[in-house]
Design an enzyme around this catalytic site. Structure first.
Site, mmCIF file in Angstrom:
data_model
loop_
_atom_site.group_PDB
_atom_site.id
_atom_site.type_symbol
_atom_site.label_atom_id
_atom_site.label_comp_id
_atom_site.label_asym_id
_atom_site.label_seq_id
_atom_site.Cartn_x
_atom_site.Cartn_y
_atom_site.Cartn_z
ATOM 1 N N CYS A 40 0.860 -1.186 0.000
ATOM 2 C CA CYS A 40 0.000 0.000 0.000
ATOM 3 C C CYS A 40 0.894 1.233 0.000
ATOM 4 O O CYS A 40 1.748 1.381 0.877
ATOM 5 C CB CYS A 40 -0.897 -0.013 1.235
ATOM 6 S SG CYS A 40 -1.731 1.556 1.540
ATOM 7 N N CYS A 84 0.745 3.230 3.275
ATOM 8 C CA CYS A 84 1.460 2.562 4.373
ATOM 9 C C CYS A 84 2.963 2.767 4.216
ATOM 10 O O CYS A 84 3.676 2.991 5.202
ATOM 11 C CB CYS A 84 1.119 1.079 4.419
ATOM 12 S SG CYS A 84 -0.509 0.748 5.146
ATOM 13 N N ASP A 119 -0.335 16.125 -1.565
ATOM 14 C CA ASP A 119 -0.585 15.219 -2.690
ATOM 15 C C ASP A 119 0.486 15.436 -3.761
ATOM 16 O O ASP A 119 0.855 16.568 -4.058
ATOM 17 C CB ASP A 119 -1.989 15.473 -3.269
ATOM 18 C CG ASP A 119 -2.470 14.319 -4.114
ATOM 19 O OD1 ASP A 119 -3.416 13.626 -3.702
ATOM 20 O OD2 ASP A 119 -1.881 14.100 -5.211
ATOM 21 N N ASN A 165 -12.755 9.872 -1.723
ATOM 22 C CA ASN A 165 -13.251 9.042 -2.807
ATOM 23 C C ASN A 165 -13.472 7.635 -2.275
ATOM 24 O O ASN A 165 -12.622 7.078 -1.579
ATOM 25 C CB ASN A 165 -12.242 9.020 -3.968
ATOM 26 C CG ASN A 165 -12.170 10.361 -4.664
ATOM 27 O OD1 ASN A 165 -13.191 11.010 -4.874
ATOM 28 N ND2 ASN A 165 -10.970 10.799 -5.007
ATOM 29 N N GLY A 198 -13.452 7.032 -8.458
ATOM 30 C CA GLY A 198 -12.068 7.132 -8.921
ATOM 31 C C GLY A 198 -11.041 6.883 -7.832
ATOM 32 O O GLY A 198 -9.900 7.341 -7.935
ATOM 33 N N THR A 219 -8.108 5.435 -6.070
ATOM 34 C CA THR A 219 -6.954 4.697 -6.599
ATOM 35 C C THR A 219 -6.111 4.065 -5.499
ATOM 36 O O THR A 219 -5.383 3.119 -5.759
ATOM 37 C CB THR A 219 -6.047 5.618 -7.450
ATOM 38 O OG1 THR A 219 -5.619 6.720 -6.647
ATOM 39 C CG2 THR A 219 -6.776 6.129 -8.671
ATOM 40 N N HIS A 248 -6.672 2.847 0.933
ATOM 41 C CA HIS A 248 -6.334 3.141 2.338
ATOM 42 C C HIS A 248 -7.064 4.452 2.620
ATOM 43 O O HIS A 248 -6.739 5.468 1.977
ATOM 44 C CB HIS A 248 -4.798 3.268 2.465
ATOM 45 C CG HIS A 248 -4.282 3.632 3.820
ATOM 46 N ND1 HIS A 248 -3.118 3.087 4.355
ATOM 47 C CD2 HIS A 248 -4.722 4.515 4.747
ATOM 48 C CE1 HIS A 248 -2.883 3.608 5.550
ATOM 49 N NE2 HIS A 248 -3.841 4.484 5.808
ATOM 50 N N HIS A 258 -8.514 7.868 3.057
ATOM 51 C CA HIS A 258 -7.810 9.156 3.069
ATOM 52 C C HIS A 258 -8.777 10.268 2.722
ATOM 53 O O HIS A 258 -9.753 10.064 1.991
ATOM 54 C CB HIS A 258 -6.627 9.150 2.096
ATOM 55 C CG HIS A 258 -6.985 8.783 0.685
ATOM 56 N ND1 HIS A 258 -7.166 7.482 0.281
ATOM 57 C CD2 HIS A 258 -7.216 9.551 -0.414
ATOM 58 C CE1 HIS A 258 -7.468 7.464 -1.009
ATOM 59 N NE2 HIS A 258 -7.519 8.714 -1.453
ATOM 60 N N HIS A 296 -8.907 14.069 1.114
ATOM 61 C CA HIS A 296 -8.251 15.144 0.359
ATOM 62 C C HIS A 296 -8.710 16.473 0.952
ATOM 63 O O HIS A 296 -9.904 16.644 1.245
ATOM 64 C CB HIS A 296 -8.701 15.140 -1.102
ATOM 65 C CG HIS A 296 -8.332 13.912 -1.879
ATOM 66 N ND1 HIS A 296 -7.291 13.896 -2.785
ATOM 67 C CD2 HIS A 296 -8.862 12.670 -1.910
ATOM 68 C CE1 HIS A 296 -7.211 12.693 -3.340
ATOM 69 N NE2 HIS A 296 -8.159 11.932 -2.827
HETATM 70 P P1 5GP Z 1 -7.741 8.748 -4.614
HETATM 71 O O1 5GP Z 1 -7.902 8.881 -6.103
HETATM 72 O O2 5GP Z 1 -7.492 7.300 -4.216
HETATM 73 O O3 5GP Z 1 -8.803 9.402 -3.822
HETATM 74 O O4 5GP Z 1 -6.453 9.601 -4.259
HETATM 75 C C1 5GP Z 1 -5.159 9.096 -4.165
HETATM 76 C C2 5GP Z 1 -4.270 10.304 -4.180
HETATM 77 O O5 5GP Z 1 -2.988 9.902 -3.751
HETATM 78 C C3 5GP Z 1 -4.108 10.951 -5.549
HETATM 79 O O6 5GP Z 1 -4.532 12.307 -5.501
HETATM 80 C C4 5GP Z 1 -2.610 10.817 -5.847
HETATM 81 O O7 5GP Z 1 -2.070 11.952 -6.494
HETATM 82 C C5 5GP Z 1 -2.018 10.622 -4.468
HETATM 83 N N1 5GP Z 1 -0.804 9.839 -4.466
HETATM 84 C C6 5GP Z 1 -0.621 8.619 -5.057
HETATM 85 N N2 5GP Z 1 0.644 8.186 -4.864
HETATM 86 C C7 5GP Z 1 1.267 9.142 -4.122
HETATM 87 C C8 5GP Z 1 2.596 9.268 -3.595
HETATM 88 O O8 5GP Z 1 3.457 8.402 -3.751
HETATM 89 N N3 5GP Z 1 2.865 10.398 -2.886
HETATM 90 C C9 5GP Z 1 1.927 11.371 -2.661
HETATM 91 N N4 5GP Z 1 2.315 12.437 -1.950
HETATM 92 N N5 5GP Z 1 0.680 11.290 -3.149
HETATM 93 C C10 5GP Z 1 0.355 10.189 -3.868
HETATM 94 ZN ZN ZN Z 2 -2.209 1.353 3.725
#
Ligand code: 5GP
Ligand code: ZN
Length: 112
Positions: free
Chosen positions: A3, A6, A29, A86, A92, A94, A97, A99, A101
């Site tokens: 993850c 993580c 982000d 999300n 969307g 991705t 875990h 989180h 925003h």
């Molecule tokens: P989701 O689309 O799952 O709500 O948001 C995941 C977010 O994690 C995305 O906005 C993406 O830019 C961010 N993200 C993914 N990998 C990394 C990373 O390695 N470092 C940081 N700082 N953000 C990440």
């Molecule tokens: Zn995790």
């Protein structure tokens, strides 16, 4: 566990940390969708998304929102900000875990 969040929390992947305590980790982000865009995540990978939230997680979720309010003040998001989580494929999501925003630093577009 494979993850990305993580790994960030464990320091295995570098991040621009904003805040950390025993329950949560906050960092910018990597692909900002607003002038200010950071994420607040529980340190423990207990929930994949808000779809799994139970009554027993009330303290954790409340704490996350308190941290968000403090960081928004600290970063001077006085003009307003948006908190987004999300949940699942249609949203969307991705990273599986939980989180939150936090987006701000200027006028934000309309929501989907
Ligand atoms: P989701 O689309 O799952 O709500 O948001 C995941 C977010 O994690 C995305 O906005 C993406 O830019 C961010 N993200 C993914 N990998 C990394 C990373 O390695 N470092 C940081 N700082 N953000 C990440
Ligand atoms: Zn995790």
């Amino acid at each position: 566990m494979d993850c990305v969040f993580c790994k960030i929390i464990a320091g295995e992947i570098p991040s621009k940390k904003l805040y950390e305590d025993d329950m949560v980790y906050a960092f910018y982000d990597i692909e900002p969708a607003a002038p200010v865009h950071f994420l607040v995540v529980p340190k423990e990978h207990v929930l994949e998304s808000c779809a799994q939230v139970q009554e027993e997680h009330a303290a954790l979720i409340g704490h996350i929102f308190h941290v968000i309010a403090q960081l928004a003040r600290q970063l001077d998001l006085a003009g307003g900000y948006r908190v987004v989580t999300n949940c699942g494929a249609d949203a969307g999501q991705t990273v599986q875990h939980l989180h939150f925003h936090v987006l701000g630093g200027g006028p934000l577009g309309a929501m989907a």
